[in-house]
Each structure stands twice: as C-alpha cells, then as structure tokens.
Motif scaffolding. Structure first.
Motif, PDB file in Angstrom:
ATOM      1  N   PHE A   1      25.337  59.980 -39.377  1.00 18.35           N
ATOM      2  CA  PHE A   1      25.894  61.095 -38.618  1.00 18.35           C
ATOM      3  C   PHE A   1      27.080  60.621 -37.780  1.00 18.35           C
ATOM      4  CE2 PHE A   1      25.763  63.344 -34.491  1.00 18.35           C
ATOM      5  CZ  PHE A   1      25.990  64.650 -34.916  1.00 18.35           C
ATOM      6  N   THR A   2      26.927  59.459 -37.138  1.00 22.21           N
ATOM      7  CA  THR A   2      28.001  58.936 -36.301  1.00 22.21           C
ATOM      8  C   THR A   2      29.137  58.378 -37.141  1.00 22.21           C
ATOM      9  OG1 THR A   2      26.455  58.458 -34.520  1.00 22.21           O
ATOM     10  CG2 THR A   2      28.543  57.295 -34.468  1.00 22.21           C
ATOM     11  N   THR A   3      28.833  57.855 -38.333  1.00 22.56           N
ATOM     12  CA  THR A   3      29.904  57.402 -39.222  1.00 22.56           C
ATOM     13  C   THR A   3      30.843  58.560 -39.537  1.00 22.56           C
ATOM     14  OG1 THR A   3      28.440  55.768 -40.235  1.00 22.56           O
ATOM     15  CG2 THR A   3      30.422  56.372 -41.455  1.00 22.56           C
ATOM     16  N   ILE A   4      30.261  59.722 -39.800  1.00 26.67           N
ATOM     17  CA  ILE A   4      31.079  60.908 -40.058  1.00 26.67           C
ATOM     18  C   ILE A   4      31.881  61.273 -38.820  1.00 26.67           C
ATOM     19  CG2 ILE A   4      30.969  63.381 -40.596  1.00 26.67           C
ATOM     20  CD1 ILE A   4      28.528  62.795 -42.336  1.00 26.67           C
ATOM     21  N   ARG A   5      31.223  61.216 -37.646  1.00 29.43           N
ATOM     22  CA  ARG A   5      31.924  61.537 -36.396  1.00 29.43           C
ATOM     23  C   ARG A   5      33.039  60.537 -36.121  1.00 29.43           C
ATOM     24  NH1 ARG A   5      33.327  64.742 -33.996  1.00 29.43           N
ATOM     25  NH2 ARG A   5      33.104  63.871 -31.918  1.00 29.43           N
ATOM     26  N   ALA A   6      32.812  59.264 -36.460  1.00 26.86           N
ATOM     27  CA  ALA A   6      33.817  58.232 -36.201  1.00 26.86           C
ATOM     28  C   ALA A   6      35.092  58.477 -36.993  1.00 26.86           C
ATOM     29  CB  ALA A   6      33.251  56.849 -36.545  1.00 26.86           C
TER      30      ALA A   6
ATOM     31  N   SER B   1      32.156  52.785 -31.217  1.00 27.85           N
ATOM     32  CA  SER B   1      33.465  53.129 -31.785  1.00 27.85           C
ATOM     33  C   SER B   1      33.789  54.597 -31.573  1.00 27.85           C
ATOM     34  CB  SER B   1      33.483  52.799 -33.279  1.00 27.85           C
ATOM     35  OG  SER B   1      34.683  53.227 -33.879  1.00 27.85           O
ATOM     36  N   THR B   2      32.793  55.452 -31.783  1.00 28.12           N
ATOM     37  CA  THR B   2      33.000  56.887 -31.619  1.00 28.12           C
ATOM     38  C   THR B   2      33.241  57.255 -30.159  1.00 28.12           C
ATOM     39  OG1 THR B   2      31.548  57.290 -33.499  1.00 28.12           O
ATOM     40  CG2 THR B   2      32.014  59.155 -32.069  1.00 28.12           C
ATOM     41  N   ALA B   3      32.462  56.647 -29.265  1.00 31.99           N
ATOM     42  CA  ALA B   3      32.515  57.012 -27.846  1.00 31.99           C
ATOM     43  C   ALA B   3      33.440  56.110 -27.039  1.00 31.99           C
ATOM     44  CB  ALA B   3      31.110  56.955 -27.256  1.00 31.99           C
ATOM     45  N   GLU B   4      34.158  55.191 -27.698  1.00 32.27           N
ATOM     46  CA  GLU B   4      35.041  54.236 -27.010  1.00 32.27           C
ATOM     47  C   GLU B   4      34.268  53.494 -25.918  1.00 32.27           C
ATOM     48  OE1 GLU B   4      38.452  56.335 -25.642  1.00 32.27           O
ATOM     49  OE2 GLU B   4      39.195  56.773 -27.654  1.00 32.27           O
ATOM     50  N   ALA B   5      33.148  52.927 -26.317  1.00 35.31           N
ATOM     51  CA  ALA B   5      32.275  52.230 -25.380  1.00 35.31           C
ATOM     52  C   ALA B   5      32.367  50.724 -25.577  1.00 35.31           C
ATOM     53  CB  ALA B   5      30.826  52.691 -25.569  1.00 35.31           C
ATOM     54  N   THR B   6      31.911  49.985 -24.578  1.00 39.06           N
ATOM     55  CA  THR B   6      31.805  48.530 -24.630  1.00 39.06           C
ATOM     56  C   THR B   6      30.337  48.152 -24.786  1.00 39.06           C
ATOM     57  OG1 THR B   6      33.745  48.239 -23.211  1.00 39.06           O
ATOM     58  CG2 THR B   6      32.238  46.373 -23.394  1.00 39.06           C
ATOM     59  N   ILE B   7      30.049  47.201 -25.679  1.00 40.30           N
ATOM     60  CA  ILE B   7      28.674  46.741 -25.877  1.00 40.30           C
ATOM     61  C   ILE B   7      28.450  45.480 -25.053  1.00 40.30           C
ATOM     62  CG2 ILE B   7      26.954  45.976 -27.543  1.00 40.30           C
ATOM     63  CD1 ILE B   7      28.462  47.472 -29.702  1.00 40.30           C
ATOM     64  N   LEU B   8      27.468  45.527 -24.159  1.00 42.32           N
ATOM     65  CA  LEU B   8      27.124  44.378 -23.327  1.00 42.32           C
ATOM     66  C   LEU B   8      25.741  43.878 -23.722  1.00 42.32           C
ATOM     67  CD1 LEU B   8      28.289  45.645 -19.797  1.00 42.32           C
ATOM     68  CD2 LEU B   8      29.582  44.300 -21.466  1.00 42.32           C
ATOM     69  N   CYS B   9      25.645  42.587 -24.041  1.00 39.49           N
ATOM     70  CA  CYS B   9      24.382  41.983 -24.464  1.00 39.49           C
ATOM     71  C   CYS B   9      23.948  40.946 -23.436  1.00 39.49           C
ATOM     72  CB  CYS B   9      24.527  41.315 -25.827  1.00 39.49           C
ATOM     73  SG  CYS B   9      25.152  42.391 -27.124  1.00 39.49           S
ATOM     74  N   PHE B  10      22.670  40.992 -23.065  1.00 34.57           N
ATOM     75  CA  PHE B  10      22.129  40.009 -22.128  1.00 34.57           C
ATOM     76  C   PHE B  10      20.969  39.272 -22.775  1.00 34.57           C
ATOM     77  CE2 PHE B  10      19.120  38.860 -18.709  1.00 34.57           C
ATOM     78  CZ  PHE B  10      19.914  37.922 -18.057  1.00 34.57           C
ATOM     79  N   SER B  11      21.157  37.976 -22.953  1.00 33.50           N
ATOM     80  CA  SER B  11      20.130  37.083 -23.520  1.00 33.50           C
ATOM     81  C   SER B  11      19.740  37.452 -24.943  1.00 33.50           C
ATOM     82  CB  SER B  11      18.870  37.062 -22.629  1.00 33.50           C
ATOM     83  OG  SER B  11      19.163  36.435 -21.401  1.00 33.50           O
ATOM     84  N   VAL B  12      20.612  38.151 -25.662  1.00 31.83           N
ATOM     85  CA  VAL B  12      20.418  38.411 -27.091  1.00 31.83           C
ATOM     86  C   VAL B  12      21.742  38.121 -27.793  1.00 31.83           C
ATOM     87  CG1 VAL B  12      18.578  40.109 -26.869  1.00 31.83           C
ATOM     88  CG2 VAL B  12      20.945  40.869 -26.762  1.00 31.83           C
ATOM     89  N   THR B  13      21.653  37.707 -29.041  1.00 33.77           N
ATOM     90  CA  THR B  13      22.848  37.306 -29.782  1.00 33.77           C
ATOM     91  C   THR B  13      23.071  38.230 -30.971  1.00 33.77           C
ATOM     92  OG1 THR B  13      22.441  34.999 -29.179  1.00 33.77           O
ATOM     93  CG2 THR B  13      23.982  35.412 -30.985  1.00 33.77           C
ATOM     94  N   PRO B  14      24.229  38.860 -31.071  1.00 34.25           N
ATOM     95  CA  PRO B  14      24.503  39.725 -32.224  1.00 34.25           C
ATOM     96  C   PRO B  14      24.665  38.909 -33.496  1.00 34.25           C
ATOM     97  CG  PRO B  14      26.458  39.505 -30.856  1.00 34.25           C
ATOM     98  CD  PRO B  14      25.347  38.843 -30.108  1.00 34.25           C
ATOM     99  N   SER B  15      24.281  39.496 -34.610  1.00 31.66           N
ATOM    100  CA  SER B  15      24.413  38.807 -35.895  1.00 31.66           C
ATOM    101  C   SER B  15      25.874  38.755 -36.318  1.00 31.66           C
ATOM    102  CB  SER B  15      23.592  39.534 -36.957  1.00 31.66           C
ATOM    103  OG  SER B  15      24.128  40.839 -37.185  1.00 31.66           O
TER     104      SER B  15
ATOM    105  N   GLN C   1      36.206  44.830 -36.950  1.00 32.85           N
ATOM    106  CA  GLN C   1      36.892  45.805 -37.799  1.00 32.85           C
ATOM    107  C   GLN C   1      37.173  47.101 -37.064  1.00 32.85           C
ATOM    108  OE1 GLN C   1      34.176  46.142 -41.080  1.00 32.85           O
ATOM    109  NE2 GLN C   1      34.999  44.369 -42.177  1.00 32.85           N
ATOM    110  N   LYS C   2      36.258  47.514 -36.195  1.00 31.96           N
ATOM    111  CA  LYS C   2      36.407  48.784 -35.495  1.00 31.96           C
ATOM    112  C   LYS C   2      36.974  48.618 -34.094  1.00 31.96           C
ATOM    113  CE  LYS C   2      32.939  51.276 -38.132  1.00 31.96           C
ATOM    114  NZ  LYS C   2      33.989  52.126 -38.748  1.00 31.96           N
ATOM    115  N   ALA C   3      37.411  47.396 -33.761  1.00 37.55           N
ATOM    116  CA  ALA C   3      38.031  47.113 -32.459  1.00 37.55           C
ATOM    117  C   ALA C   3      37.121  47.492 -31.297  1.00 37.55           C
ATOM    118  CB  ALA C   3      39.373  47.832 -32.348  1.00 37.55           C
ATOM    119  N   VAL C   4      35.835  47.170 -31.439  1.00 39.78           N
ATOM    120  CA  VAL C   4      34.855  47.440 -30.388  1.00 39.78           C
ATOM    121  C   VAL C   4      34.602  46.161 -29.602  1.00 39.78           C
ATOM    122  CG1 VAL C   4      32.444  48.022 -29.929  1.00 39.78           C
ATOM    123  CG2 VAL C   4      33.744  49.330 -31.608  1.00 39.78           C
TER     124      VAL C   4
END
Length: 637
Positions: free
Chosen positions: A202-207, A487-501, A510-513
């Motif tokens: 749903f969000t891919t379509i919105r993006a 990407s859709t909401a122009e948000a920043t992702i903040l991670c604490f003590s977890v590592t993204p793959s 790719q999406k400049a997030v």
C-alpha cells in the motif's frame, strides 16, 4: 426514547446525512461524525424542522405563479416526474424554471447510471439535458477500500466473507489471483475492495505519488489487541492521509475483549467515538458474519462524507495495482480506473512505456469492452510489466503515445541533471517560514523499555515551533517496510541498539532515507536536537566588528573609489555589513566587497592597521567614519 445515531436517524427520516448535519450545525449541536448519538429532544427538534420544510414546500407547490401560467400543462407535477422528464420542459419556458430540474437531476442521479436512458422526449429535451451543468457528468463513484493489519488477525477471512456474501457465486472463484480486487454490492451501492496489498505494498503505491484507496480498514483481533504490524498498518494509513476505520475481528471467540482493544487504540492516538474521539470502531466476526453489515454501512457513510466523485466522460487516468507475466497471455496488469472511461483498443502510457489494450477482464473474470471510475480491470497489452503505483494515462494513437514517452524520457534526464547541479534553498530544506515544522521519525529499539524511554525524552523535546511525530515505534531491526514508510512521509529512521540489515541499508540509500544507528542514548538525543534545530527558523543578530576612519580616497579604474582607511577599533572583514557616517548623518549602508593591504587582497584587517576598503558605493569622502558589523546566528536553547 433512547439515543439514536445520526446516520440511523437520517435513514429513518429518509433524508441525506449531509442535510441532517447542516440542521445540527444550525442548531449548534456538536458531533464527532455521523455515528455520534443524539438525545430525544434534539431528535424531536429535527423532526419539527423537517416537517416545517415539507409544509412550506407543499404550500409553495400549490401556489401558482407567473412561471406556472406560462409553462404548458404537464401530465404530472414536476416534483413527481422522473429526473430526465423534468428536463423536457419546452424551450419556451423561462430559464428560471429549469433550475429546480437541474438540482433534482444532480441529487438523484444513480452512481451506476450517470447518463439518463433515452426516451421519447422531443429533440429540444435532448439539447437541454446536454446543456446541464457539469455536476451531472461527475456522479458519485464507489469507494475503494484496502484492508490492513497484523498477520493472523483475519484480514483474508474478512475479505472472503464479504466476497462470498456480497458477490455472486460464479464471481468468487480465482478473483484474488487474477484481478487483485473485487466489487461488493451492498444496500448502499458498490464498494470496491483491493485484496492484493498489505500495508507495505500500500505504501509502495503511495510512495510513487498514487492514492488508490479512499478508505483504510485496520483489522485487529479481539483476543490479541494491538500488535507490531497493527502499529505499522496504522502508521502507513496515517501517512497516506486516508480515512481509517478499525474492525475488531474474532468477537465470536470466548476470550475476545473488545473494550481492551478500544483502550489500546488510544496509545496509537486513535480514540474511539465511545471515548469521545473520532475513530470508528466496529466489532465484527469474519466467521459468523456478525457486524459485517455494520462495517459496510460505516464504509458507505465515510464515502458519503468524503463526497467521492469522478467524471466518466473526462480524460482517462488510472493506477496500476499489480502486474504479472502469464506464460500464455503475456503481461497482465491490474489497473484501477480513477477518472474517465477506458476502452479496448485504447493506447495507454505507463511510465516510459506504452501499449494497446488487446483485452480487458473485470473482477468477475468476464471480458468487457469498457470500464468507468472505481472499476478494477485486468489489462492485456503492455510489452513490459508496469510497477505498482504507476500512473496510467491514455493517448489518442500510437504516434501520440510515443511522443508522450519521449517527453517523459527527456524530463527524467533533465531532472537527473538538475538534481546534480541544484543547490537547496532555505525553503527547500525547511519549508515556508512562519509555520509549525513537523519532524517525522521512525523509531526502532532493542526492548520495549528502550522504546518507551526514548519516546518520553522526545515528548519533552517538542516546542511551539517544532512537532516531533513518531510515526512508528517498534522493537527489533528496521525493515524495508519502515524505509518505504519513511520515504513516503519524509521521515528519519532512528535505531537504538539494533542494527539494520544490508538489504535495508541498500533500500534506504536508493530512496534517500536517513537511517542512523546509535549505541549510546545521548548520541541519539543529540541527533534529535540536530533535527529540531534544522527545522527551527534561525534567529540572527547584528554583531559589531570595528570602526575605521577614511583618510584618503583612491580612484581605481576598475573597482571604483577605494577608501584608504585606518582601523581605529576592532576589525574589518570582507563581506561584512558597512555603515558610513558623515558628521551625525548616516549616508550609506551596504557591504564591504573588498579589503586590501598594499596590493594584496585580504580577508580581515585588525585594529591599528591601514587598509583599502572597497564598498559597493563610490561617494565616500575623506573624514567619513565606516562601521563594520556581521549577522550572527543566535544559539537557541
């Protein structure tokens, strides 16, 4: 008499919901939505008002006027005649008499049949119908609904129940795998359900800039309540800014607790109407069917208030829901028609590709030749599979389609070149000045305790100028769905003590997030402070630099007059602001465009040294006093 909901009263009285809301507004009665309840006194007052309007209308119809005298006799009163016949008044009648007929036709036109059926009316009547306002040509369309929620909470079961009870048996087989949408026929008209995308699709379509769904249904199991994917689904629906209805499923289970779900919804800023909020919560059972009719009723009411309209005669536009490659048929794309009407044989343009429609299939699996607004169709004719969310437009012929594609290719290349050269302005970075900034965040942490602690700190960071909007907060590493949401909401992702793959990092790039990970809480808070500062209007103050006395004027053929000066206090800097005083009068305010020590250009000259000061002004004189200053950003607490 017990309290009654607004929409139920409207149904009992045979009036439109909008009409009832207008009466409530005139009475000063507050309400949240059409599902709000009214007391007995208010209901009686409304009935009196409607009765008075009916009497006034009857009296007006009974009293003859000049219009009635001039108009030819009719076999039946105008108010009782069908809408098309009301427009068949001979052209000799005054223009004013056509107005009520126009209004009647506009209000009573059925969505499924926007064009009146041909009749035995004279040619003059045909011309008058054709000259009616465009509101007749833009009828209400069916709402498009998507259902989202946590896994195993009954999304598919709910869709299956609606499909089996609201769609003919011969239409049910194989709908999901072929078209990805189906139409349910209810007492309130058609409702179109998209049963392909989850909240990430749903969000891919919105993006991609497309808004396919008009209403989002969030399914929550009554025995589980709010779960991680429920939070994600709500965040995605809120980012899309579509009306949201919560369906509390599995109420047939003995451990079901609807009140617990309603309480938990408040933690997502979804306050049920029963608690004084405006979120519609409908208890349902996909197994027994209990409450499903109520859900469909609420969907229709929401659609009515949204006033969804489309022009079947306008220029065609649609959105790709999904596409696949069939080994025998070729590329099959499911397209939701949004405006206009599409026909077999039309040329369609999608992105930088085009194709000619060879065949179309509706949600029943039957071949059709045309499709109007709010109709999902499967199209055969594209050479390449389009992506979900791609906008579909029509072209007059193949030559026109090729021109559109060529233009889009040129636009893309120009945009890519411009993106490389472009420097962001202050408005690009911060938005228009003078409005409250909103910083959207997606938060991921290792434990629920960490999530709650960080949210508590963020709540204290908000101000009147900047609002921190945590769109989604969850436990565990960020997912690709989080990146799509950001990407859709122009948000920043903040991670604490977890590592993204690595794959998630790649999608974010790719999406400049912005995706940032922290191990120390204070570093995360510093990053939030940076985001807040970047969204505050900068505050500057003028700071004094120094003073110089002009002792001689040097005529320069290229640079104009240069003030040979002595720095008596402070210092002078290139590009500083300059104010020239002659006696007690300020004769010039401008900029120090250049500084020279002997023949060398310099950036700064200190007190006690001589220098040449070049202003963007040629009337400087000996004895003038030049003061230098600069604008300095004030650090905000």
């Amino acid at each position: 008499m017990s309290k009654i909901r607004i929409y139920s009263l409207a149904k009992d009285l045979g009036v439109d919901n909008h009409k009832l809301l207008e009466i409530l507004d005139s009475l000063g009665v507050s309400y949240k939505s059409v599902s709000s309840t009214l007391d007995e006194d208010t209901v009686e007052t409304i009935k009196e008002i409607l009765a008075g309007e009916a009497e006034a209308g009857t009296a007006s119809a009974a009293a003859p006027d000049a219009t009635d005298v001039q108009a030819p006799a009719q076999p039946a009163p105008a108010t009782a005649a069908p809408a098309p016949s009301a427009a068949s008044t001979p052209s000799a009648a005054p223009a004013q008499s056509a107005a009520p007929a126009t209004a009647t036709l506009t209000q009573n036109a059925a969505p499924a049949a926007p064009h009146p059926a041909p009749s035995a009316a004279p040619a003059v009547a045909t011309q008058e119908v054709a000259s009616l306002p465009t509101t007749v040509e833009i009828p209400h369309r069916a709402p498009v609904v998507t259902i989202m929620g946590h896994v195993d909470h009954g999304k598919t079961s709910l869709l299956d129940y609606i499909r089996k009870t609201k769609v003919a048996a011969k239409e049910a087989g194989g709908i999901t795998q072929h078209v990805g949408a189906f139409e349910a026929k209810t007492s309130k008209g058609r409702i179109v359900f998209i049963d392909t995308p989850g909240h990430e699709a749903f969000t891919t379509i919105r993006a991609r800039g497309a808004n396919v769904a008009d209403i989002a249904i969030i399914v929550v199991a009554a025995d589980d309540s709010i779960m991680p994917q429920t939070r994600e689904a709500v965040a995605h629906a809120q980012a899309a800014k579509v009306p949201l209805i919560v369906a509390v499923n599995k109420i047939d289970l003995p451990q079901a607790d609807v009140e617990r779900v309603k309480t938990d919804l408040t933690t997502l800023n979804l306050v049920p109407e029963e608690y004084g909020g405006d979120t519609v919560v409908v208890p349902v059972s996909a197994k027994t069917g209990e409450g499903v009719e109520d859900l469909l009723e609420y969907i229709s009411l929401t659609a009515e208030l949204e006033d969804l309209r489309a022009d079947p005669k306008g220029e065609f536009s649609g959105v790709v829901i999904e596409s696949r490659v069939d080994k025998q048929a070729g590329v099959l794309a499911t397209v939701m028609v949004q405006q206009g009407t599409v026909h077999v044989g039309d040329f369609l343009v999608v992105g930088e590709n085009y194709g000619k429609i060879k065949a179309m299939t509706d949600s029943n699996g039957e071949r059709i030749k045309s499709a109007g607004p709010s109709t999902p169709v499967q199209v055969l004719g594209f050479s390449d599979a389009p992506s979900s969310g791609d906008t579909v437009k029509s072209a007059k012929n193949e030559h026109a389609a090729r021109e559109v594609v060529a233009g889009r290719v040129d636009q893309r290349r120009d945009a890519e070149d411009a993106r490389v050269r472009r420097k962001l302005s202050l408005d690009d970075i911060m938005g228009p000045l003078g409005e409250v900034r909103e910083v959207n965040l997606v938060l991921r942490a290792d434990t629920q305790g960490s999530v709650e602690a960080i949210q508590g700190i963020l709540a204290k960071k908000q101000s009147d100028d900047v609002k921190l909007n945590v769109m989604l907060a969850g436990i565990g590493a960020p997912t690709e769905g989080d990146v799509l949401l950001a990407s859709t909401a122009e948000a920043t992702i903040l991670c604490f003590s977890v590592t993204p793959s690595g794959s998630v990092k790649k999608v974010a790039d790719q999406k400049a997030v912005e995706l940032k990970s922290f191990r120390i809480i204070y570093e995360l808070i510093d990053e939030v402070d940076r985001l807040i500062k970047g969204n505050l209007e900068p505050v500057f103050e003028e700071r004094y630099l120094g003073r110089a006395e002009v002792r001689m004027v040097i005529r320069h053929p290229k640079n104009g007059n240069i003030a040979g000066s002595y720095i008596t206090d402070g210092s002078f800097k290139r590009n500083a602001k300059a104010k020239v005083t002659r006696g007690r009068t300020v004769v010039y305010e401008g900029t120090v465009v250049g500084l020279k020590r002997f023949k060398d250009d310099v950036r700064e000259v200190q007190q006690g040294y001589e220098c040449g000061i070049n202003l963007d002004w040629n009337d400087v004189q000996e004895g003038d006093i030049i003061e230098a200053s600069e604008m300095v950003e004030v650090q905000q607490a």
